[in-house]
Write an enzyme that holds these catalytic residues in place. Structure first.
Site, PDB file in Angstrom:
ATOM      1  N   CYS A 413       5.305  -8.789  44.090  1.00 46.33           N
ATOM      2  CA  CYS A 413       6.758  -8.681  44.244  1.00 46.33           C
ATOM      3  C   CYS A 413       7.211  -7.314  43.738  1.00 46.33           C
ATOM      4  CB  CYS A 413       7.441  -9.791  43.452  1.00 46.33           C
ATOM      5  SG  CYS A 413       9.189  -9.557  43.129  1.00 46.33           S
ATOM      6  N   CYS A 416       9.471  -7.443  40.654  1.00 52.30           N
ATOM      7  CA  CYS A 416       8.690  -7.856  39.476  1.00 52.30           C
ATOM      8  C   CYS A 416       7.782  -6.713  39.022  1.00 52.30           C
ATOM      9  CB  CYS A 416       7.852  -9.083  39.793  1.00 52.30           C
ATOM     10  SG  CYS A 416       8.799 -10.453  40.502  1.00 52.30           S
TER      11      CYS A 416
END
Length: 487
Positions: A413, A416
């Site tokens: 991600c 992230c």
């Protein structure tokens, strides 16, 4: 007639109250001591008790208590660090989110729309930030350094003309090694065409829906391969661990307590960072995507799943205490590095004189609050034994953490990955500061030092990383209230 009835009613009421009192005393005398299982079961019946009532008292490996940190952070640090990280100097972070994972085949980037990071257009970045001199903090330094670097390049070019290609490569390797000796992180090359500025305020850290085997593999690799742990020792709640009956992690913590302080600290730092990130995700959880609009809000059930005493078999409290321990480590680093920023020529340059002055004042205000805190972690107890052994252990410590910073390039991600890289670099910069005490003490008052230097990237990561820890502790205060309401 009415008098008789009232008298009879009064007698009955007194009799009932007396009977209830006697029965209560009788039952109280029959109460058995609670077993650990009964205690956990009762705790899980009350939301705030099950998660946070054991989060109290003195922390291991230091002389500070949770309550003192709560008051200090929530009333003095959090409001100021939040304002500071909203200033232009700290909101723009240059990062390369396209670096390939160096450890396993890339899983591919997350396709969820909320995983996407929107890079900042060049026109939005303050002119002083995009000037390209990443370790210069004043307008004068930006102007002067260009001339100096050109002159140095010419001089080095003249020298290089007399050297063989092999010798040139050797000198380049030595220069890179010297530059990286004190780094605890794998730094992104800010000159790479793949490195882009990101506005952190427009790309906040939150739960985007990214989870599953890809996310689990990142953290498992960090714990299993980089925390000085033999493969025969299993972490609590590790799904890959063989069944060990009612061990509940006792074997792991017995092993951990047998380690030297430095290796024990290393594990607690990583656990604390993991806990902090999990709190951010629980506090800003993707709850609804209806009508084309995403809604984030606190997720109490997710918080319980990660930190509840019963659901984590007591592990939740340890995780949260490690967060407080990490907070103290980074707080100590800021205390130590204050003299670096207190020098008059350090201006956190963006090109806007008024903005820069206000940012510097706010940063110094944060340092003044930190200096007033009486219970700092004492890093002098680390690497304090035999000089050769301490040097070897310190290098091992540095390389393990540097490896963890490389693992962040394996996060699928993008959002992230952005916040994982930033917070890892923030902690790495804090460690660099703690182990550069002599260099910081010898800083010249009116000029830069070759002995100790911070790049803008490191400064932004350091303050934003600490800001994330401060936010986590503040969010725990919010979760206490939410758990009480939910109960």
């Amino acid at each position: 007639m009415w008098k008789v009835t009232l008298q009879a009613f009064g007698v009955l009421l007194l009799a009932w109250l007396f009977g209830t009192f006697v029965l209560g005393c009788f039952q109280q005398n029959k109460v058995k001591p609670q077993t650990q299982h009964e205690h956990l079961s009762r705790a899980s019946d009350s939301g705030d008790q099950s998660c946070l009532c054991h989060l109290t008292g003195v922390l291991d490996d230091c002389f500070c208590d949770v309550e003192s940190i709560d008051v200090f952070n929530n009333f003095k640090i959090y409001p100021r660090i939040k304002k500071l990280t909203e200033r232009d100097y700290f909101r723009y972070y240059k990062v390369n989110l396209k670096r390939p994972c160096p450890f396993w085949p890339d899983d591919g980037h997350c396709s969820i729309k909320d995983c996407h990071v929107e890079p900042c257009p060049e026109s939005k970045i303050p002119v002083g930030i995009k000037s390209g001199n990443y370790n210069k903090h004043t307008q004068a330094a930006n102007t002067m350094s260009d001339m100096t670097e050109c002159e140095q390049a010419e001089e080095l070019g003249a020298i290089n003309s007399t050297l063989s290609n092999q010798s040139k490569e050797a000198f380049a390797d030595w220069a890179r090694h010297d530059d990286a000796q004190d780094h605890f992180c794998e730094l992104d090359d800010e000159t790479s065409p793949d490195a882009e500025y990101v506005d952190l305020l427009l790309n906040p850290e939150r739960f985007t829906g990214y989870k599953g085997s890809s996310a689990w593999r990142v953290w498992n690799s960090i714990y299993e391969e980089n925390c000085f742990k033999p493969r025969s020792v299993y972490r609590p709640l590790n799904p890959l661990a063989p069944s060990r009956g009612d061990d509940d992690g006792e074997g792991f913590y017995k092993w951990l307590e047998g380690l030297c302080l430095e290796k024990r600290v290393f594990y607690r730092l990583i656990s604390g960072l993991h806990s902090s990130i999990n709190i951010h995700l629980c506090a800003e959880y993707l709850m609804d995507e209806g009508w084309g609009r995403s809604v984030w809000s606190p997720n109490i059930q997710e918080f319980r799943q990660r930190f509840d005493i019963a659901e984590t078999k007591g592990e939740g409290t340890r995780r949260l205490k490690n967060l407080y321990f990490l907070y103290l480590i980074e707080l100590r680093a800021l205390y130590k590095v204050a003299p670096y920023f207190e020098r008059a020529f350090i201006n956190l340059y963006t090109g806007n004189a008024q903005e820069d002055g206000a940012t510097k004042d706010l940063l110094l205000h944060v340092f003044n609050e930190i200096k007033a805190f009486p219970m700092h972690f004492d890093e002098k107890s680390m690497f304090a034994g035999d000089k050769m052994e301490a040097k070897t252990l310190k290098e091992e410590f540095r390389l393990h953490f540097k490896n963890i910073s490389r693992i962040m390039d394996c996060v699928g991600c993008s959002k992230c990955r952005l916040w994982g890289k930033l917070q890892t670099q923030g902690l790495g910069t804090a460690l660099k500061i703690l182990f550069s005490e002599k260099e910081i003490k010898n800083l010249p008052e009116h000029s830069p030092s070759k002995g100790f230097q911070l790049t803008r990237q490191e400064i932004v990561a350091l303050l934003n990383g600490f800001g994330r820890l401060s936010t986590s502790i503040y969010q725990l205060h919010n979760f206490r209230h939410l758990l009480k309401e939910d109960r």
